[in-house]
Design an enzyme around this catalytic site. Structure first.
Site, mmCIF file in Angstrom:
data_model
loop_
_atom_site.group_PDB
_atom_site.id
_atom_site.type_symbol
_atom_site.label_atom_id
_atom_site.label_comp_id
_atom_site.label_asym_id
_atom_site.label_seq_id
_atom_site.Cartn_x
_atom_site.Cartn_y
_atom_site.Cartn_z
ATOM 1 N N HIS A 55 57.269 26.372 -45.331
ATOM 2 C CA HIS A 55 58.653 25.959 -45.604
ATOM 3 C C HIS A 55 58.687 24.421 -45.672
ATOM 4 O O HIS A 55 59.248 23.755 -44.801
ATOM 5 C CB HIS A 55 59.579 26.499 -44.496
ATOM 6 C CG HIS A 55 61.020 26.519 -44.862
ATOM 7 N ND1 HIS A 55 61.497 26.095 -46.089
ATOM 8 C CD2 HIS A 55 62.126 26.903 -44.158
ATOM 9 C CE1 HIS A 55 62.814 26.234 -46.116
ATOM 10 N NE2 HIS A 55 63.226 26.713 -44.965
ATOM 11 N N CYS A 70 65.853 25.221 -37.608
ATOM 12 C CA CYS A 70 66.057 25.176 -39.059
ATOM 13 C C CYS A 70 67.278 25.983 -39.489
ATOM 14 O O CYS A 70 67.827 25.749 -40.555
ATOM 15 C CB CYS A 70 64.807 25.660 -39.780
ATOM 16 S SG CYS A 70 64.350 27.346 -39.365
ATOM 17 N N ARG A 128 69.108 18.419 -45.381
ATOM 18 C CA ARG A 128 68.433 19.187 -46.447
ATOM 19 C C ARG A 128 68.903 18.668 -47.802
ATOM 20 O O ARG A 128 68.120 18.526 -48.737
ATOM 21 C CB ARG A 128 68.749 20.694 -46.330
ATOM 22 C CG ARG A 128 68.192 21.402 -45.116
ATOM 23 C CD ARG A 128 66.679 21.529 -45.133
ATOM 24 N NE ARG A 128 66.167 22.257 -46.289
ATOM 25 C CZ ARG A 128 66.097 23.596 -46.374
ATOM 26 N NH1 ARG A 128 66.480 24.346 -45.371
ATOM 27 N NH2 ARG A 128 65.607 24.178 -47.464
HETATM 28 N N1 CP Z 1 66.770 26.722 -43.073
HETATM 29 C C1 CP Z 1 66.860 27.384 -44.233
HETATM 30 O O1 CP Z 1 65.980 27.330 -45.099
HETATM 31 O O2 CP Z 1 68.019 28.095 -44.378
HETATM 32 P P1 CP Z 1 68.306 29.201 -45.497
HETATM 33 O O3 CP Z 1 67.381 30.345 -45.234
HETATM 34 O O4 CP Z 1 69.739 29.547 -45.304
HETATM 35 O O5 CP Z 1 68.052 28.594 -46.849
HETATM 36 N N1 NVA Z 2 61.114 31.554 -40.326
HETATM 37 C C1 NVA Z 2 62.392 31.835 -40.924
HETATM 38 C C2 NVA Z 2 62.955 30.608 -41.548
HETATM 39 C C3 NVA Z 2 64.304 30.778 -42.175
HETATM 40 C C4 NVA Z 2 64.813 29.526 -42.822
HETATM 41 C C5 NVA Z 2 62.239 32.938 -41.958
HETATM 42 O O1 NVA Z 2 61.270 32.905 -42.725
HETATM 43 O O2 NVA Z 2 63.080 33.837 -42.004
#
Ligand code: CP
Ligand code: NVA
Length: 321
Positions: A145, A280, A308
């Site tokens: 990510h 996050c 973000r």
């Molecule tokens: N933190 C993040 O990526 O959030 P979303 O899954 O809502 O995009």
């Molecule tokens: N680790 C989490 C992050 C979400 C933004 C997922 O992949 O669901």
């Protein structure tokens, strides 16, 4: 403190990244990270200066998984720089199922100027980048990510002015967010401690790759199983969900395994007095974080979410202008 001055960047005009795509932080040079941070700060301070920067440019958003922050910030980011975004809902048909990823790439590049992809397999984003001549941005995969981690380090820099002398504690699952935080720490020279239950540590491949960069940057990346050991004297305590998207069936089992890894007031009491809490999002109060922490004055989760937008605008500008 101006990040541009901090990093000794003469001018932000006409600067480019050393890469054409943003698939993974480990492919970026330290100078790329610094440029993204400095530009994000400039954009955040004076968004009007960038209002027409991507006039006429179109960004495709391919999402196999749900999203609030990533989807909205990329869409708003494009619009605020004079461009637009088109959303492709891939929650029913995964990328590559209806037609090959190569064909998807070779079609989209004829109509749009960049693609953000959120997929299950990291390989899908890698393949898009291999076949498309336009920039591909990883909007989260099962493995990584990167936009999140870049934003998190920008937010830490904003709050503390430097990474020097900071202990950063990540408590919980060794997942996609954790992997990208490791990649970022390795480039930036951060002291990052990760506390995960046995069997849920970050992937060995990510940790050993990071160790190579850490030698150059002076980063210290420690993987432990004791959350208190990680949180002790930390300036930043970070957590993420225990069951990521795609792991919903494991939610209950994971809740049992991770029970001692909740970031609550007791765990925060081991951190430094000035410590901030980060996540996050989306968050699950009462699971990975207690309401007394995420809803306290130590929590900077909404600053993270706001950033973000600014950080991804910088990424879009640098890749698509
Ligand atoms: N933190 C993040 O990526 O959030 P979303 O899954 O809502 O995009
Ligand atoms: N680790 C989490 C992050 C979400 C933004 C997922 O992949 O669901």
């Amino acid at each position: 403190m101006l990040m541009q001055a901090l990093f000794g960047i003469d001018s932000l005009a006409d600067r480019k990244l050393s890469v054409q795509d943003l698939v993974s932080i480990d492919q970026l040079a330290l100078a790329d990270l610094q440029l993204i941070f400095a530009l994000a700060e400039a954009i955040k301070k004076s968004p009007a200066n960038y209002a027409g920067a991507l006039k006429g440019k179109v960004l495709a958003l391919i999402f196999e998984k749900p999203s609030l922050r990533t989807r909205v910030t990329f869409d708003v980011g494009m619009t605020s720089m004079g461009g637009s975004a088109v959303f492709l809902d891939h929650s029913e048909a995964k990328l590559g199922e209806r037609e090959s990823i190569r064909d998807v790439a070779r079609n989209l590049e004829r109509w749009v100027h960049g693609i953000v992809a959120r997929t299950y397999k990291n390989k899908s984003v890698v393949e898009l980048a291999e076949h498309a001549s336009i920039p591909i941005i990883n909007g989260l995969t099962d493995l990584l990510h990167p936009c999140q981690a870049l934003t998190d380090y920008f937010t830490i820099l904003e709050k503390f002015g430097s990474f020097q002398g900071l202990k950063f504690a990540y408590i919980g699952d060794g997942n996609n967010t954790c992997h990208s935080l490791i990649d970022g720490a390795a480039k930036l020279g951060v002291e990052l401690w990760i506390a995960s239950p046995k069997g849920f540590e970050p992937k060995e491949r990510i940790v050993s790759e990071a160790a190579k960069f850490a030698k150059e940057s002076g980063a210290q990346i420690r993987i432990v199983n004791d959350p208190v050991e990680a949180a002790r004297d930390a300036s930043i305590v970070y957590t993420d969900v225990w069951a990521s998207m795609g792991q919903e069936a494991e939610t209950e089992d994971r809740a049992a395994v991770f029970a001692d890894y909740q970031v609550d007031s007791e765990l925060m009491s081991h951190a430094r007095q000035h410590a901030v809490f980060m996540h996050c999002l989306p968050a699950h109060r009462g699971y990975e974080v207690a309401p007394s922490v995420i809803d306290s004055s130590q929590s900077i989760v909404y600053d993270e979410a706001e950033n973000r937008l600014h950080v991804q605008k910088a990424i879009l500008y640098l890749l698509m202008k």
